[in-house]
Structure formats: structure tokens, C-alpha cells
Design a protein around this motif. Structure first.
Motif, PDB file in Angstrom:
ATOM      1  N   ASN A 130       0.822  -1.211   0.000  1.00 14.85           N
ATOM      2  CA  ASN A 130       0.000   0.000   0.000  1.00 14.85           C
ATOM      3  C   ASN A 130       0.858   1.264   0.000  1.00 14.85           C
ATOM      4  OD1 ASN A 130      -2.367  -1.458  -0.038  1.00 14.85           O
ATOM      5  ND2 ASN A 130      -2.655  -1.410   2.171  1.00 14.85           N
ATOM      6  N   MET A 131       2.020   1.196   0.642  1.00 12.66           N
ATOM      7  CA  MET A 131       2.930   2.335   0.616  1.00 12.66           C
ATOM      8  C   MET A 131       3.388   2.614  -0.816  1.00 12.66           C
ATOM      9  SD  MET A 131       6.830   2.712   2.026  1.00 12.66           S
ATOM     10  CE  MET A 131       7.331   1.582   0.724  1.00 12.66           C
ATOM     11  N   PHE A 132       3.796   1.542  -1.534  1.00 17.86           N
ATOM     12  CA  PHE A 132       4.207   1.716  -2.930  1.00 17.86           C
ATOM     13  C   PHE A 132       3.041   2.235  -3.772  1.00 17.86           C
ATOM     14  CE2 PHE A 132       7.632  -1.507  -1.987  1.00 17.86           C
ATOM     15  CZ  PHE A 132       8.705  -0.670  -2.287  1.00 17.86           C
ATOM     16  N   ALA A 133       1.839   1.723  -3.507  1.00 15.25           N
ATOM     17  CA  ALA A 133       0.660   2.170  -4.260  1.00 15.25           C
ATOM     18  C   ALA A 133       0.409   3.658  -4.042  1.00 15.25           C
ATOM     19  CB  ALA A 133      -0.565   1.358  -3.841  1.00 15.25           C
ATOM     20  N   LYS A 134       0.571   4.112  -2.804  1.00 19.08           N
ATOM     21  CA  LYS A 134       0.369   5.534  -2.508  1.00 19.08           C
ATOM     22  C   LYS A 134       1.421   6.384  -3.218  1.00 19.08           C
ATOM     23  CE  LYS A 134      -0.526   8.736   1.284  1.00 19.08           C
ATOM     24  NZ  LYS A 134      -1.861   9.097   0.761  1.00 19.08           N
ATOM     25  N   MET A 135       2.661   5.903  -3.244  1.00 22.55           N
ATOM     26  CA  MET A 135       3.720   6.619  -3.953  1.00 22.55           C
ATOM     27  C   MET A 135       3.424   6.685  -5.451  1.00 22.55           C
ATOM     28  SD  MET A 135       6.988   4.968  -1.919  1.00 22.55           S
ATOM     29  CE  MET A 135       8.247   5.847  -2.831  1.00 22.55           C
ATOM     30  N   LEU A 136       2.881   5.593  -5.985  1.00 23.94           N
ATOM     31  CA  LEU A 136       2.541   5.555  -7.412  1.00 23.94           C
ATOM     32  C   LEU A 136       1.379   6.477  -7.754  1.00 23.94           C
ATOM     33  CD1 LEU A 136       2.935   1.730  -8.085  1.00 23.94           C
ATOM     34  CD2 LEU A 136       4.206   3.550  -9.231  1.00 23.94           C
ATOM     35  N   GLY A 137       0.624   6.889  -6.714  1.00 29.57           N
ATOM     36  CA  GLY A 137      -0.478   7.821  -6.936  1.00 29.57           C
ATOM     37  C   GLY A 137      -0.021   9.152  -7.512  1.00 29.57           C
ATOM     38  N   ASP A 138       1.269   9.464  -7.401  1.00 28.99           N
ATOM     39  CA  ASP A 138       1.811  10.690  -8.005  1.00 28.99           C
ATOM     40  C   ASP A 138       1.960  10.548  -9.516  1.00 28.99           C
ATOM     41  OD1 ASP A 138       2.020  11.889  -5.510  1.00 28.99           O
ATOM     42  OD2 ASP A 138       4.093  11.228  -5.207  1.00 28.99           O
ATOM     43  N   PHE A 139       1.877   9.304 -10.024  1.00 30.00           N
ATOM     44  CA  PHE A 139       2.085   9.050 -11.445  1.00 30.00           C
ATOM     45  C   PHE A 139       0.848   8.479 -12.145  1.00 30.00           C
ATOM     46  CE2 PHE A 139       6.102   8.534  -9.208  1.00 30.00           C
ATOM     47  CZ  PHE A 139       6.980   9.319  -9.947  1.00 30.00           C
ATOM     48  N   TYR A 140       0.061   7.698 -11.415  1.00 29.72           N
ATOM     49  CA  TYR A 140      -1.046   6.964 -12.031  1.00 29.72           C
ATOM     50  C   TYR A 140      -2.313   7.070 -11.191  1.00 29.72           C
ATOM     51  CZ  TYR A 140       2.909   4.620 -14.351  1.00 29.72           C
ATOM     52  OH  TYR A 140       4.060   4.345 -15.050  1.00 29.72           O
ATOM     53  N   GLY A 141      -3.428   6.699 -11.843  1.00 28.24           N
ATOM     54  CA  GLY A 141      -4.694   6.579 -11.145  1.00 28.24           C
ATOM     55  C   GLY A 141      -4.855   5.179 -10.581  1.00 28.24           C
ATOM     56  N   PRO A 142      -5.918   4.941  -9.806  1.00 24.81           N
ATOM     57  CA  PRO A 142      -6.094   3.634  -9.154  1.00 24.81           C
ATOM     58  C   PRO A 142      -6.245   2.461 -10.115  1.00 24.81           C
ATOM     59  CG  PRO A 142      -8.029   5.049  -8.848  1.00 24.81           C
ATOM     60  CD  PRO A 142      -6.953   5.904  -9.394  1.00 24.81           C
ATOM     61  N   ILE A 143      -6.848   2.659 -11.291  1.00 25.71           N
ATOM     62  CA  ILE A 143      -7.016   1.528 -12.216  1.00 25.71           C
ATOM     63  C   ILE A 143      -5.666   1.108 -12.797  1.00 25.71           C
ATOM     64  CG2 ILE A 143      -7.437   2.856 -14.334  1.00 25.71           C
ATOM     65  CD1 ILE A 143      -9.298  -0.336 -13.241  1.00 25.71           C
ATOM     66  N   ASP A 144      -4.794   2.090 -13.089  1.00 26.99           N
ATOM     67  CA  ASP A 144      -3.454   1.778 -13.601  1.00 26.99           C
ATOM     68  C   ASP A 144      -2.635   1.028 -12.542  1.00 26.99           C
ATOM     69  OD1 ASP A 144      -3.329   3.556 -16.227  1.00 26.99           O
ATOM     70  OD2 ASP A 144      -4.160   4.806 -14.642  1.00 26.99           O
ATOM     71  N   ILE A 145      -2.727   1.501 -11.304  1.00 23.83           N
ATOM     72  CA  ILE A 145      -1.974   0.870 -10.214  1.00 23.83           C
ATOM     73  C   ILE A 145      -2.465  -0.562  -9.989  1.00 23.83           C
ATOM     74  CG2 ILE A 145      -1.424   0.992  -7.746  1.00 23.83           C
ATOM     75  CD1 ILE A 145      -1.717   4.054  -7.995  1.00 23.83           C
ATOM     76  N   THR A 146      -3.780  -0.765 -10.064  1.00 24.88           N
ATOM     77  CA  THR A 146      -4.343  -2.113  -9.933  1.00 24.88           C
ATOM     78  C   THR A 146      -3.835  -3.021 -11.036  1.00 24.88           C
ATOM     79  OG1 THR A 146      -6.348  -1.186  -8.944  1.00 24.88           O
ATOM     80  CG2 THR A 146      -6.482  -3.438  -9.771  1.00 24.88           C
ATOM     81  N   PHE A 147      -3.760  -2.498 -12.258  1.00 24.45           N
ATOM     82  CA  PHE A 147      -3.238  -3.284 -13.390  1.00 24.45           C
ATOM     83  C   PHE A 147      -1.792  -3.696 -13.149  1.00 24.45           C
ATOM     84  CE2 PHE A 147      -0.515  -2.964 -17.188  1.00 24.45           C
ATOM     85  CZ  PHE A 147      -0.936  -4.102 -17.868  1.00 24.45           C
ATOM     86  N   TYR A 148      -0.951  -2.747 -12.766  1.00 25.00           N
ATOM     87  CA  TYR A 148       0.464  -3.056 -12.555  1.00 25.00           C
ATOM     88  C   TYR A 148       0.664  -4.039 -11.405  1.00 25.00           C
ATOM     89  CZ  TYR A 148       1.845   0.582 -15.859  1.00 25.00           C
ATOM     90  OH  TYR A 148       2.027   1.320 -16.991  1.00 25.00           O
ATOM     91  N   ARG A 149      -0.149  -3.903 -10.357  1.00 27.43           N
ATOM     92  CA  ARG A 149      -0.058  -4.831  -9.247  1.00 27.43           C
ATOM     93  C   ARG A 149      -0.381  -6.261  -9.721  1.00 27.43           C
ATOM     94  NH1 ARG A 149      -0.588  -8.516  -6.053  1.00 27.43           N
ATOM     95  NH2 ARG A 149      -1.518  -8.534  -3.990  1.00 27.43           N
ATOM     96  N   ASN A 150      -1.384  -6.389 -10.565  1.00 27.44           N
ATOM     97  CA  ASN A 150      -1.789  -7.705 -11.063  1.00 27.44           C
ATOM     98  C   ASN A 150      -0.780  -8.301 -12.039  1.00 27.44           C
ATOM     99  OD1 ASN A 150      -4.178  -7.922  -9.617  1.00 27.44           O
ATOM    100  ND2 ASN A 150      -5.415  -6.956 -11.192  1.00 27.44           N
ATOM    101  N   ILE A 151      -0.319  -7.509 -12.993  1.00 31.18           N
ATOM    102  CA  ILE A 151       0.536  -8.039 -14.055  1.00 31.18           C
ATOM    103  C   ILE A 151       1.880  -8.483 -13.495  1.00 31.18           C
ATOM    104  CG2 ILE A 151       1.528  -5.815 -14.761  1.00 31.18           C
ATOM    105  CD1 ILE A 151       0.472  -8.661 -17.133  1.00 31.18           C
ATOM    106  N   VAL A 152       2.446  -7.713 -12.564  1.00 30.45           N
ATOM    107  CA  VAL A 152       3.728  -8.109 -11.965  1.00 30.45           C
ATOM    108  C   VAL A 152       3.545  -9.382 -11.137  1.00 30.45           C
ATOM    109  CG1 VAL A 152       5.547  -7.459 -10.334  1.00 30.45           C
ATOM    110  CG2 VAL A 152       4.660  -5.770 -11.944  1.00 30.45           C
ATOM    111  N   ALA A 153       2.452  -9.440 -10.377  1.00 31.83           N
ATOM    112  CA  ALA A 153       2.208 -10.605  -9.513  1.00 31.83           C
ATOM    113  C   ALA A 153       2.009 -11.876 -10.330  1.00 31.83           C
ATOM    114  CB  ALA A 153       0.994 -10.354  -8.626  1.00 31.83           C
ATOM    115  N   ILE A 154       1.253 -11.801 -11.434  1.00 28.89           N
ATOM    116  CA  ILE A 154       0.995 -13.021 -12.209  1.00 28.89           C
ATOM    117  C   ILE A 154       2.256 -13.494 -12.932  1.00 28.89           C
ATOM    118  CG2 ILE A 154       0.187 -11.872 -14.317  1.00 28.89           C
ATOM    119  CD1 ILE A 154      -1.034 -15.195 -12.747  1.00 28.89           C
ATOM    120  N   ILE A 155       3.096 -12.555 -13.378  1.00 32.58           N
ATOM    121  CA  ILE A 155       4.362 -12.942 -14.014  1.00 32.58           C
ATOM    122  C   ILE A 155       5.243 -13.675 -13.002  1.00 32.58           C
ATOM    123  CG2 ILE A 155       6.523 -12.056 -14.973  1.00 32.58           C
ATOM    124  CD1 ILE A 155       4.866  -9.841 -16.316  1.00 32.58           C
TER     125      ILE A 155
END
Length: 299
Positions: free
Chosen positions: A26-51
Motif C-alpha cells: 500500500n505504501m508503494f501504491a500511494k507513492m505511485l499515486g503521483d504518477f497513475y490513477g487507481p485503475i493503472d496501479i491495480t493493473f500493474y499490481r496484477n501483471i507483476v504478480a501473475i508474471i
């Protein structure tokens, strides 16, 4: 349970470490909020985890675990989970981590409220009273000193609601599916769903400076799931689950060190009440399960 698996202290250690990893995600997600919206962050969280997950499964020759006959059930769970994750990411972006985490902890309260309409489980007056007390804790957190807008409160409660629905879906799937199978399809379907939604809700182009945050979020997010699963292997849910609430400690530390946000008295009191209500509900669930086992033994 075998002797090797009956190691409660190790289970507690894994549970606490899982809470740290989840707070770090969640800390990383909050930091990413300076660059992306919540849907983008959710996508990146999923794609990295599944890989990472599929790579690990391939290395350890566990890809057979991805086989399932319950694709519709996994799709429903993944849809609910992705919506929940979207609101969780939104919550940590727009409010302090400690407050967002406390809102997410309302999930067990919603599970109790949804138990009858979705699972046809009877909800006693005592359990319902505990839920009401829990929401009094939520009310305390909405104190004006915390500067929470109605939208922030709505986002936080929606995150808790959908996390509660996910817990019910996991009960439904848990009878036949392993945790690896369930998580694999959650990430797969979640990635597909976020890709479809990104043109409407986000779709920010990749930014090189955010790469290490995305990688960190994916790694610790997957680690939290693995550690949580391991924790429950070595101890009962009644023993291990309460230690997941140590996440609020880590969230508060990150709040102070990274964003200089200090806990207010209302947040502390509200968190204590919500967590206390959750622990009472967990204890009642454990007692009910133990009573059912005793009845079966007698019969």
C-alpha cells in the motif's frame, strides 16, 4: 495436523511478516499515486504478480495447479476482488495510509452483515451488536480533525465492503480450490479486466521513474499472499488472524516517515474499536466452529 505443521509461533511470525508486506504494498501504491490513477496501479499490481507467480510455478513444476473446472466462480471472485482492489488503491492514494487501512479493516463487519443474504447463515443479536459497535469506530474516524471528505469516506467503506464480499467468495471457492489456483485466476482475470477498463478510467503511459515502485509493489504484494498462506499452515485461523491487524502499525510508521502524517486520537480510538469488533466476531466464529465439532463428536 502433523507435528511439523503444528508450530504456532512460526505461523504468527509469517502472519506479522505478511502484514508488513501488505502495508508495504500500500505504501508503494500511494507513492505511485503521483504518477497513475487507481485503475493503472491495480493493473500493474496484477501483471507483476501473475508474471512472478507463473514463473515460480514453472520453476517448481507446479503449473498443473492452474487447472480448474470452476472458471465462472473464479471470474466472479476476480471481478469482485478487482473492484475491491481498485477502491483500496483509490483509498490509499487520497487519504493517509493508517486511515485507509482502518477502512479496509471494516471487511469482517460487512461479512457478518452479508452472511444471511448470501450464505443463509443466522446472525445473532450479539454479532449484530458487535458490527454496530464497529461502525461507531468508523464514525469516530470521520471526525473533522482528520479532514475526510464524504467522497473519501465513501471510497474507504466501499473498499471494506468489496473486501468483505471477497472473503465470502473465498469461502465458496475454498471447498474445492487451492489458494495458488484462486490467486492465479484472480491475477489473470484481474489483469484482463483492468486492461479493458483502463481506456475509460486511466491509461496513463508507462513512466520509467515509477518502474522500481511498480516492481516493489508487485513483489511485496505477492509475498504477502504467500506468507499469509504459510501462516495458516502452522496455526489455526483463530490464533493467526488477529496478527494481521499489526498492519495498522506498519501503515502508521510509513505515514509518519514518508508523508509526515501523525495519528490522531480519533483514528486511534476508531481503529481500536473496529479491530476489537473484528476480534470478537472472529472469536464467536471460532466458538461456533468448535461447538459444531463437539456436537459431531457426541453424535
Amino acid at each position: 495436523m502433523t507435528k511439523d505443521l503444528n508450530r504456532p509461533l512460526l505461523g504468527i511470525f509469517y502472519a506479522c511478516l505478511a502484514a508488513l508486506m501488505l502495508a508495504s504494498m500500500n505504501m508503494f501504491a500511494k507513492m505511485l499515486g503521483d504518477f497513475y490513477g487507481p485503475i493503472d496501479i491495480t493493473f500493474y499490481r496484477n501483471i507483476v504478480a501473475i508474471i512472478l507467480l507463473l514463473t515460480g510455478m514453472a520453476i517448481f513444476r507446479k503449473l498443473y495447479l492452474i487447472k480448474t473446472k470452476r472458471h465462472l466462480a473464479h471470474f466472479i471472485r476476480s471481478t469482485v476482488g478487482t473492484i475491491g482492489m481498485f477502491f483500496c488503491m483509490w483509498a490509499v492514494i487520497i487519504m493517509p495510509l493508517s486511515i485507509a487501512t482502518t477502512f479496509i479493516f471494516t471487511a469482517p463487519l460487512f461479512v457478518t452483515l452479508l452472511s444471511y443474504p448470501l450464505l443463509k447463515e443466522k446472525v445473532s443479536l450479539l454479532r449484530l451488536s458487535s458490527v454496530i459497535i464497529g461502525f461507531i469506530g468508523v464514525y469516530l474516524i470521520t471526525n473533522p480533525e482528520n479532514n475526510l471528505s464524504p467522497m473519501m469516506i465513501a471510497v474507504g467503506l466501499t473498499a471494506g465492503f468489496f473486501n468483505g464480499v471477497v472473503a465470502i467468495c473465498l469461502r465458496w471457492l475454498g471447498s474445492t480450490e487451492s489458494s495458488i489456483t484462486t490467486n492465479s485466476y484472480f491475477f489473470i482475470y484481474g489483469t484482463i479486466l483492468t486492461i479493458l477498463l483502463m481506456p475509460f478510467l486511466g491509461g496513463e503511459p508507462p513512466k520509467a521513474e515509477a518502474g522500481w515502485m511498480i516492481a516493489g509493489m508487485g513483489v511485496v504484494g505477492l509475498a504477502s499472499l504467500i506468507l499469509k498462506t504459510e501462516g495458516f499452515r502452522y496455526g489455526s485461523a483463530a490464533l493467526i488472524s488477529p496478527f494481521s491487524y499489526t498492519m495498522i502499525i506498519w501503515a502508521s510508521i510509513y505515514d509518519y516517515l514518508v508523508w509526515n502524517n501523525e495519528l490522531t486520537i480519533s483514528v486511534i480510538l476508531g481503529s481500536v474499536i473496529i479491530i476489537g469488533s473484528n476480534l470478537f466476531l472472529l472469536w464467536r466464529e471460532h466458538r461456533r466452529g468448535q461447538l459444531q465439532k463437539d456436537i459431531l463428536k457426541v453424535s
